[in-house]
Design an enzyme around this catalytic site. Structure first.
Site, PDB file in Angstrom:
ATOM      1  N   ASP A  29     -51.518 -40.597 -38.410  1.00  0.00           N
ATOM      2  CA  ASP A  29     -51.420 -40.575 -39.870  1.00  0.00           C
ATOM      3  C   ASP A  29     -52.049 -39.315 -40.459  1.00  0.00           C
ATOM      4  O   ASP A  29     -52.720 -38.549 -39.760  1.00  0.00           O
ATOM      5  CB  ASP A  29     -52.093 -41.825 -40.469  1.00  0.00           C
ATOM      6  CG  ASP A  29     -53.422 -42.141 -39.813  1.00  0.00           C
ATOM      7  OD1 ASP A  29     -54.008 -41.235 -39.194  1.00  0.00           O
ATOM      8  OD2 ASP A  29     -53.882 -43.300 -39.926  1.00  0.00           O
ATOM      9  N   ASN A  47     -60.914 -53.726 -42.346  1.00  0.00           N
ATOM     10  CA  ASN A  47     -59.981 -54.692 -42.935  1.00  0.00           C
ATOM     11  C   ASN A  47     -58.829 -55.017 -41.982  1.00  0.00           C
ATOM     12  O   ASN A  47     -57.875 -55.667 -42.365  1.00  0.00           O
ATOM     13  CB  ASN A  47     -59.440 -54.164 -44.267  1.00  0.00           C
ATOM     14  CG  ASN A  47     -58.618 -52.895 -44.100  1.00  0.00           C
ATOM     15  OD1 ASN A  47     -58.429 -52.416 -42.976  1.00  0.00           O
ATOM     16  ND2 ASN A  47     -58.109 -52.361 -45.184  1.00  0.00           N
ATOM     17  N   HIS A  83     -56.796 -52.832 -40.484  1.00  0.00           N
ATOM     18  CA  HIS A  83     -55.650 -51.913 -40.433  1.00  0.00           C
ATOM     19  C   HIS A  83     -55.621 -51.123 -39.129  1.00  0.00           C
ATOM     20  O   HIS A  83     -56.650 -50.891 -38.497  1.00  0.00           O
ATOM     21  CB  HIS A  83     -55.603 -50.995 -41.667  1.00  0.00           C
ATOM     22  CG  HIS A  83     -56.612 -49.876 -41.687  1.00  0.00           C
ATOM     23  ND1 HIS A  83     -56.917 -49.194 -42.837  1.00  0.00           N
ATOM     24  CD2 HIS A  83     -57.378 -49.318 -40.711  1.00  0.00           C
ATOM     25  CE1 HIS A  83     -57.809 -48.259 -42.566  1.00  0.00           C
ATOM     26  NE2 HIS A  83     -58.111 -48.326 -41.292  1.00  0.00           N
ATOM     27  N   GLU A 125     -51.945 -51.291 -43.926  1.00  0.00           N
ATOM     28  CA  GLU A 125     -52.986 -52.061 -44.594  1.00  0.00           C
ATOM     29  C   GLU A 125     -52.656 -53.557 -44.634  1.00  0.00           C
ATOM     30  O   GLU A 125     -51.486 -53.937 -44.602  1.00  0.00           O
ATOM     31  CB  GLU A 125     -53.172 -51.544 -46.028  1.00  0.00           C
ATOM     32  CG  GLU A 125     -53.546 -50.066 -46.104  1.00  0.00           C
ATOM     33  CD  GLU A 125     -55.012 -49.802 -45.751  1.00  0.00           C
ATOM     34  OE1 GLU A 125     -55.585 -50.527 -44.922  1.00  0.00           O
ATOM     35  OE2 GLU A 125     -55.587 -48.848 -46.305  1.00  0.00           O
TER      36      GLU A 125
HETATM   37  P1  PGA Z   1     -63.444 -45.499 -37.999  1.00  0.00           P
HETATM   38  O1  PGA Z   1     -62.024 -45.820 -38.640  1.00  0.00           O
HETATM   39  O2  PGA Z   1     -63.192 -45.129 -36.578  1.00  0.00           O
HETATM   40  O3  PGA Z   1     -63.975 -44.343 -38.795  1.00  0.00           O
HETATM   41  O4  PGA Z   1     -64.263 -46.727 -38.135  1.00  0.00           O
HETATM   42  C1  PGA Z   1     -61.121 -46.594 -37.956  1.00  0.00           C
HETATM   43  C2  PGA Z   1     -59.907 -46.872 -38.835  1.00  0.00           C
HETATM   44  O5  PGA Z   1     -60.070 -47.003 -40.047  1.00  0.00           O
HETATM   45  O6  PGA Z   1     -58.817 -46.990 -38.283  1.00  0.00           O
END
Ligand code: PGA
Length: 533
Positions: free
Chosen positions: A67, A136, A138, A143
């Site tokens: 992404d 959350n 995702h 999302e």
């Molecule tokens: P993080 O993010 O590795 O910074 O916890 C993971 C994500 O949001 O996919």
């Protein structure tokens, strides 16, 4: 899904790097799907070292990133292109032309998404996809609850993602609100998937992922349809086995919980002779259970007020007692303590009637009225007495006195003790009522007798319950007005007569969009909730 639980973040990073290295050794022209975020940083560091040592070769490797924010310039330090260049591409012998990240500057995002998808296919698809997981649930920027658009697409970021990612920007306002992300189907087309999760902030989502069936509220659960997914997490992220302890006036209950499953429960009598004997009897049972199960943490629910780790409880021998530190020393595990009504609310929200709601208020009707407020899966805490809902004042003028020092407190009108007190007065003035007769037969007048008499058509009992549910409704309505919960859950022995109570109560509560439900856990809510503290 295979699960590998590592001791810590460093072991997780090394383990993930080893799996990527095996892939590159087996197929030097592999197509890798890569992720950004803080979790894969350690893995990239290991891959850079392996490449420098000559153990792995990136010269024929192609990469596609999951992404990119939109809009964002590739030169911006917050862009994922910049991140990848910094963390990996500039430090290994990869041909930068073989590294693809969605173009955050495109003026035709729709075309960019289609082209990105086609480009992956033209390279024969992704051999190994690395994923992080958001708090959350995702993956990529797919999302929760969103239309889980399958292919690469432009998407809106959820509030919680904007909040989580604001740590990489000067302020939350600077976080782009949109992103181009590979979709769930693009991800599922990969031949192998490695999902990384590190730290206690991910433990909740990891247990949701492991325990729940496929659902769009936790997009990562969609990975369960894929035949080759490895979840690599550290011990902090893998919630593992926890012990919950609920200290009551008569019994102390224990619940061993794995992820979100109750796997064992027990209880002992409450030792009331001194704080030390009570704590050491609890420690003995904790230590017995620790031998049977790989318990890592203990949560304790206790009546009373907890301030700076010290507990004061009127009906227990706790007088400014350092319960958490005292117990922790005896069981050699971290111990967290919270109020028992808060624990019951948390238990109900995670395991019981509150499971389908985000925000709940739990009201326990008993000698007094206890309460817990759960917002976004956590106990709402103030400095001291948040959740003391039994002491909201519902009768401002000439209200009944309360031992707390106020007058007109809700629990003086809507607790079970209040119902019994009114029933006693009624029986004295109406000695020939059915209620009086039932009470005489039973040898005592309790809440049960009021409901039994009402069921048999007693007018005195009907009047008592009309008045009681009026007061109950007044308090519930105030709480709804202040907190706007999705549901109010009622608990306590009296709710076993919910079939009679609820139909009298509901018409008296104006907010029809708030669900009023009866606890489904009853006696286990406190220990289950304590386990999750
Ligand atoms: P993080 O993010 O590795 O910074 O916890 C993971 C994500 O949001 O996919």
């Amino acid at each position: 899904m295979r699960v590998i639980v590592c001791e810590d973040y460093n072991e997780l990073s090394a383990q993930a790097a080893r799996l990527v290295a095996s892939q590159l050794i087996l197929n030097p022209s592999s197509v890798l799907g890569l992720a950004t975020g803080s979790t894969p940083v350690g893995m990239y560091r290991h891959l850079v070292s392996m490449n420098r040592r000559g153990d792995i070769d990136f010269s024929d490797v192609t990469t596609f990133n999951l992404d990119e924010y939109y809009p964002i310039s590739p030169g911006s330090p917050q862009s994922y292109r910049y991140f990848m260049n910094e963390q990996l591409f500039s430090k290994v012998n990869i041909d930068i032309n073989n590294t693809f990240v969605p173009n955050g500057m495109t003026d035709d995002p729709e075309k960019e998404c289609l082209d990105y998808e086609k480009n992956i296919e033209a390279h024969g698809g992704i051999d190994l996809q690395i994923l992080g997981i958001g708090r959350n649930g995702h993956i990529g920027f797919n999302e929760p609850g969103a239309n889980l658009n399958s292919a690469t697409h432009l998407t809106e970021l959820s509030e919680s993602t904007v909040d989580a990612n604001s740590r990489f920007f000067d302020s939350e306002d600077d976080v782009p609100r949109r992103a181009i992300t590979m979709g769930i189907a693009s991800i599922l087309k990969s031949k192998k998937i490695i999902l990384l999760a590190s730290g206690a902030s991910k433990s909740r989502v990891v247990s949701e992922l492991l325990d729940e069936d496929i659902n769009t509220s936790v997009p990562a659960t969609l990975l369960k349809v894929h035949p080759d997914v490895v979840l690599i997490c550290d011990k902090d992220a893998y919630s593992g086995t926890r012990l919950g302890v609920d200290i009551g006036g008569t019994n102390v209950k224990f619940a061993v919980v794995e992820g979100r499953k109750l796997i064992y429960k027990s209880s002992i009598r409450t030792e009331k002779s001194s704080a030390d004997t009570l704590i050491s009897s609890i420690a003995d049972e904790c230590n017995r259970l620790k031998k049977l199960y790989p318990i890592k943490t203990v949560g304790v629910g206790t009546p009373g007020i907890i301030r700076d780790g010290r507990v004061n409880a009127a009906n227990l021998p706790f007088r400014s007692t350092p319960l958490a530190s005292g117990l922790s020393k005896l069981v050699d595990m971290p111990v967290t303590v919270d109020n028992d009504a808060n624990c019951a609310a948390l238990g109900e929200s995670e395991f019981g009637a509150g499971k389908k709601y985000q925000n709940i208020i739990m009201i326990t009707l008993g000698t007094g009225i206890g309460g817990g407020i759960i917002f976004d899966g956590s106990i709402a805490h103030g400095k001291s007495s948040m959740g003391e809902i039994g002491h909201i004042i519902i009768e401002a003028d000439g209200g009944r006195p309360c031992p707390c020092g106020q007058h007109g407190c809700w629990e003086q009108y809507a607790s079970v003790s209040a119902l019994i007190a009114s029933a006693k007065e009624a029986v004295q003035s109406e000695p020939n009522s059915l209620l009086s007769k039932l009470a005489e037969e039973k040898g005592r007048l309790d809440g049960e007798a009021v409901f039994d008499a009402y069921e048999k058509g007693c007018k005195v009992a009907a009047k008592l319950l009309e008045k009681y549910t009026h007061y109950l409704a007044v308090g519930i309505t105030s709480l709804i007005n202040v907190f706007g919960p999705d549901a109010v859950i009622l608990a306590g022995g009296i709710t076993s007569r919910g079939n009679l109570l609820i139909p009298m109560l509901l018409p008296k509560i104006p907010s029809s969009d708030v669900a009023i439900e009866i606890s489904t856990l009853e006696n286990d809510a406190g220990s289950l909730g304590a386990a999750l503290l």
